[in-house]
Write an enzyme that holds these catalytic residues in place. Structure first.
Site, PDB file in Angstrom:
ATOM      1  N   LYS A 117       0.842  -1.196   0.000  1.00 19.52           N
ATOM      2  CA  LYS A 117       0.000   0.000   0.000  1.00 19.52           C
ATOM      3  C   LYS A 117       0.883   1.253   0.000  1.00 19.52           C
ATOM      4  CE  LYS A 117      -3.336   2.200   3.062  1.00 19.52           C
ATOM      5  NZ  LYS A 117      -4.168   2.036   4.253  1.00 19.52           N
ATOM      6  N   GLU A 136      10.881  -4.528   4.083  1.00 21.37           N
ATOM      7  CA  GLU A 136      11.009  -5.914   3.631  1.00 21.37           C
ATOM      8  C   GLU A 136      10.632  -6.034   2.151  1.00 21.37           C
ATOM      9  OE1 GLU A 136       9.465  -4.841   6.332  1.00 21.37           O
ATOM     10  OE2 GLU A 136       9.669  -6.230   8.021  1.00 21.37           O
ATOM     11  N   GLY A 147      -4.417  -2.243   5.634  1.00 15.35           N
ATOM     12  CA  GLY A 147      -3.648  -3.364   5.080  1.00 15.35           C
ATOM     13  C   GLY A 147      -4.261  -4.719   5.401  1.00 15.35           C
ATOM     14  N   ARG A 148      -4.640  -4.923   6.661  1.00 11.54           N
ATOM     15  CA  ARG A 148      -5.140  -6.244   7.078  1.00 11.54           C
ATOM     16  C   ARG A 148      -6.582  -6.501   6.651  1.00 11.54           C
ATOM     17  NH1 ARG A 148      -3.644  -2.912  11.068  1.00 11.54           N
ATOM     18  NH2 ARG A 148      -5.177  -2.147  12.566  1.00 11.54           N
ATOM     19  N   GLU A 168      -3.264  -6.992  15.506  1.00 14.61           N
ATOM     20  CA  GLU A 168      -2.840  -5.655  15.080  1.00 14.61           C
ATOM     21  C   GLU A 168      -3.995  -4.662  15.277  1.00 14.61           C
ATOM     22  OE1 GLU A 168      -1.477  -4.648  10.933  1.00 14.61           O
ATOM     23  OE2 GLU A 168       0.512  -4.788  11.792  1.00 14.61           O
ATOM     24  N   HIS A 214      -1.932 -33.709  18.148  1.00 17.03           N
ATOM     25  CA  HIS A 214      -0.721 -34.469  18.469  1.00 17.03           C
ATOM     26  C   HIS A 214       0.399 -33.525  18.886  1.00 17.03           C
ATOM     27  CE1 HIS A 214      -2.704 -38.067  17.004  1.00 17.03           C
ATOM     28  NE2 HIS A 214      -3.249 -37.239  16.131  1.00 17.03           N
ATOM     29  N   LYS A 238      10.355  -0.299  13.601  1.00 21.63           N
ATOM     30  CA  LYS A 238      10.846   0.120  12.281  1.00 21.63           C
ATOM     31  C   LYS A 238      11.915   1.209  12.447  1.00 21.63           C
ATOM     32  CE  LYS A 238       6.524  -0.666   9.737  1.00 21.63           C
ATOM     33  NZ  LYS A 238       5.429  -0.035   9.009  1.00 21.63           N
TER      34      LYS A 238
HETATM   35  O1  F6P Z   1       3.110  -4.118   9.986  1.00 19.78           O
HETATM   36  C1  F6P Z   1       2.616  -2.866   9.714  1.00 19.78           C
HETATM   37  C2  F6P Z   1       1.956  -2.795   8.384  1.00 19.78           C
HETATM   38  O2  F6P Z   1       1.728  -1.448   8.162  1.00 19.78           O
HETATM   39  C3  F6P Z   1       0.672  -3.604   8.270  1.00 19.78           C
HETATM   40  O3  F6P Z   1      -0.414  -2.998   8.853  1.00 19.78           O
HETATM   41  C4  F6P Z   1       0.554  -3.750   6.780  1.00 19.78           C
HETATM   42  O4  F6P Z   1      -0.358  -4.741   6.442  1.00 19.78           O
HETATM   43  C5  F6P Z   1       1.987  -4.083   6.435  1.00 19.78           C
HETATM   44  O5  F6P Z   1       2.766  -3.295   7.315  1.00 19.78           O
HETATM   45  C6  F6P Z   1       2.385  -3.878   5.002  1.00 19.78           C
HETATM   46  O6  F6P Z   1       2.246  -2.554   4.597  1.00 19.78           O
HETATM   47  P1  F6P Z   1       2.365  -2.142   3.064  1.00 19.78           P
HETATM   48  O7  F6P Z   1       1.251  -2.779   2.315  1.00 19.78           O
HETATM   49  O8  F6P Z   1       2.269  -0.637   3.061  1.00 19.78           O
HETATM   50  O9  F6P Z   1       3.700  -2.605   2.555  1.00 19.78           O
END
Ligand code: F6P
Length: 547
Positions: free
Chosen positions: A205, A211, A266-267, A352, A383, A511
């Site tokens: 987003k 990452e 995002g979630r 979250e 198990h 972060k």
């Molecule tokens: O972990 C924080 C967060 O902002 C989540 O809420 C989100 O889903 C994720 O990082 C990824 O964010 P983006 O889609 O902006 O890379």
């Protein structure tokens, strides 16, 4: 007394009545409730779109339910339900609406709904092109593999739903999901793939998530190494982002950027173009059915009386255990292998959203807004960790999820699966008394001394609560309804307890520190600017990395 910004929920008369009621019923046994009420299943189950919700195996009576419904009324939830659908700025710290419901609306009335339907057409055209081979890589080869690079909501939702609907996959196209900044995640994924026939979706987003950007850069180099000219790079990358500028700066053609909006968290985003892998794996009809199942649940949430409203009931049960029984955790047990990623998806959705310690107006919270969510697919957990569920000292309310029909043709094995699922919820409720344990041991031929010594180890306390959610089959629409039920459960819980379910400020500190620590780890200097533990860990890494 309505709960307002200045009246915390625990100060309402409903909350106080629940505290008193809890003391009265805390010694009750669920199995006695069944003995006393032959209609307990009918009285404590609800039918929602695609889903049967059985909440009869809980530590609740009809009085508990009445008091919990009172709590809902005093919390002002009914107004809050309208607010989510009307696009009010319910994410108050970021001054945004949370309009994931618009992503699955069949209507085209609002600006958001119009944008959603335009995006769906764009997704549909793209999916068709990739699937029929019209979309080719730089050397003219059709796409065989799609790698979704994203993390959190840009990974967990699409990965979970892609796996969940794998029995609907109709094409040879394979989707892979890379999220971790650990370089081995992408490296291992690329090992068996050919750059010429690989397409990357950079799902972010913000297009700033460390990452994702790191992995995207490595993916770009991998493609570039196999190309004769940079011009063709665009054929191997599409993006889903609201940051068009950054996505273009990365090298993605504007026409290959699918929209994301700041009014989608995002979630809560798998219903948008973030769900591209879901459609690519199966087809657009499947994706649309997923949306329509979720929409049916939205309608149920908006229009059903509180007493039959599945997400409301789910939230109330969670509040009941977290705040009155003081439990810390909830286990999610899908007895559906294709839902094996569902607990991980719910972890982000729930933790979250509800992992907060101040109310919407910034006051410190005196109630527990959320618990630890964990779990895995049954029967595997039986198990491994079920031992603690049965004989440990914790109370861990469980959500069992099962399908009447298997997605395979092996109905006998499926019946074993269902029998195990129902046996577990029954065993958790029923337990085994000392007397029963002794009788069993004697019947097995143990002498009196052995019986006395062994019996305490065989006692199972029971009285452990659980819900069971059943669907006929794991269809796209049933999956949509299931996910949406949990989304609304989270929102309901947040509104009753007074927290913002749509921000996540807690992840920011890590972060910030991560970027400071990266400087220290990648420097040639000995590190001494942090606490002694952090300094030592950094220096150990630097030293061993060089040797
Ligand atoms: O972990 C924080 C967060 O902002 C989540 O809420 C989100 O889903 C994720 O990082 C990824 O964010 P983006 O889609 O902006 O890379």
């Amino acid at each position: 007394m309505p709960s307002s910004d200045t009246t915390p929920i625990e100060a309402t008369s409903a909350w106080k009545a629940l505290e008193k009621h809890h003391q009265q019923i805390s010694k009750s046994r669920i199995s006695d409730f069944f003995t006393d009420d032959p209609n307990r299943f009918e009285n404590f189950s609800a039918q929602a779109p695609e889903l049967l919700f059985d909440y009869s195996k809980h530590l609740i009576t009809s009085e508990t339910l009445e008091l919990l419904i009172d709590l809902v009324k005093q919390s002002g939830l009914e107004k809050a339900i309208n607010e989510i659908f009307e696009g009010e700025l319910i994410n108050n710290t970021e001054k945004r609406p949370a309009l994931h419901v618009a992503l699955r609306s069949p209507h085209k009335n609002t600006a958001e709904e119009k944008a959603v339907h335009l995006a769906l057409s764009k997704i549909e055209a793209f999916v068709a092109k990739v699937q029929n081979g019209e979309w080719t890589g730089s050397s003219g080869l059709p796409v065989t593999d799609v790698i979704n690079i994203g993390i959190g909501g840009s990974d967990l939702g699409p990965a979970m739903a892609y796996e969940a609907l794998s029995h609907n996959h109709t094409t040879k196209l394979r989707c892979h999901f890379v999220s971790n900044v650990d370089p081995s995640h992408l490296e291992q994924t690329l090992t068996e793939l050919k750059p010429e026939s690989t397409l990357f979706i950079i799902a972010s987003k913000t297009f700033t998530t460390l990452e994702t950007i790191q992995n995207a850069q490595v993916a770009k180099q991998w493609i570039q190494q196999s190309l004769s000219s940079n011009d063709d790079l665009a054929k191997h990358f599409v993006a889903v982002s609201s940051n068009i500028e950054q996505a273009q700066a990365f090298g993605i053609d504007e026409k290959n950027i699918f929209p994301m909006w700041d009014w989608v968290g995002g979630r809560y985003s798998l219903w948008s173009a973030i769900g591209l892998p879901i459609a690519l794996g199966s087809n657009m009809q499947c994706f649309r059915e997923l949306l329509s199942g979720a929409h049916a649940m939205d309608e149920h949430y908006k229009n059903s009386p509180l007493e039959n409203n599945m997400p409301v009931l789910m939230a109330l049960l969670n509040i009941w255990y977290l705040n009155f029984y003081k439990v810390e955790t909830q286990v999610i047990l899908p007895y559906v292998q294709n839902l094996h990623l569902f607990p991980a998806f719910l972890q982000q959705l729930d933790m979250e959203s509800l992992g907060k310690s101040v109310s919407k107006d910034g006051q410190s919270l005196d109630v527990k807004s959320g618990g630890l969510v964990w779990g895995s697919a049954g029967t595997n957990g039986q198990h491994s960790f079920h031992q603690l569920l049965h004989q440990g000292t914790h109370m861990v309310p469980a959500d069992f999820i099962a399908c009447a029909i298997s997605s395979t043709k092996n109905s006998e094995q499926h019946q074993h699966l269902l029998a195990n699922c129902f046996a577990q919820s029954k065993a958790l409720m029923q337990g085994k008394s000392l007397e029963e344990a002794k009788t069993e041991l004697s019947a097995q031929g143990h002498n009196e001394v052995e019986v006395e010594a062994l019996a305490p180890h065989k006692v199972i306390a029971g009285n452990k609560p659980s819900s069971t959610i059943m669907m006929q089959a794991l269809t796209p629409s049933a999956l949509g309804a299931l996910i949406a039920a949990y989304e609304h459960k989270v929102y309901t819980q947040s509104m009753i307890l007074g927290v913002n379910a749509f921000d996540q400020w807690g992840v920011e500190l890590g972060k910030q520190l991560g970027s400071e620590l990266f400087q220290a780890i990648s420097s040639d200097e000995n590190c001494s600017s942090f606490d002694a533990s952090t300094n030592a860990l950094i220096n150990y890494s630097r030293k061993n990395n060089k040797s």
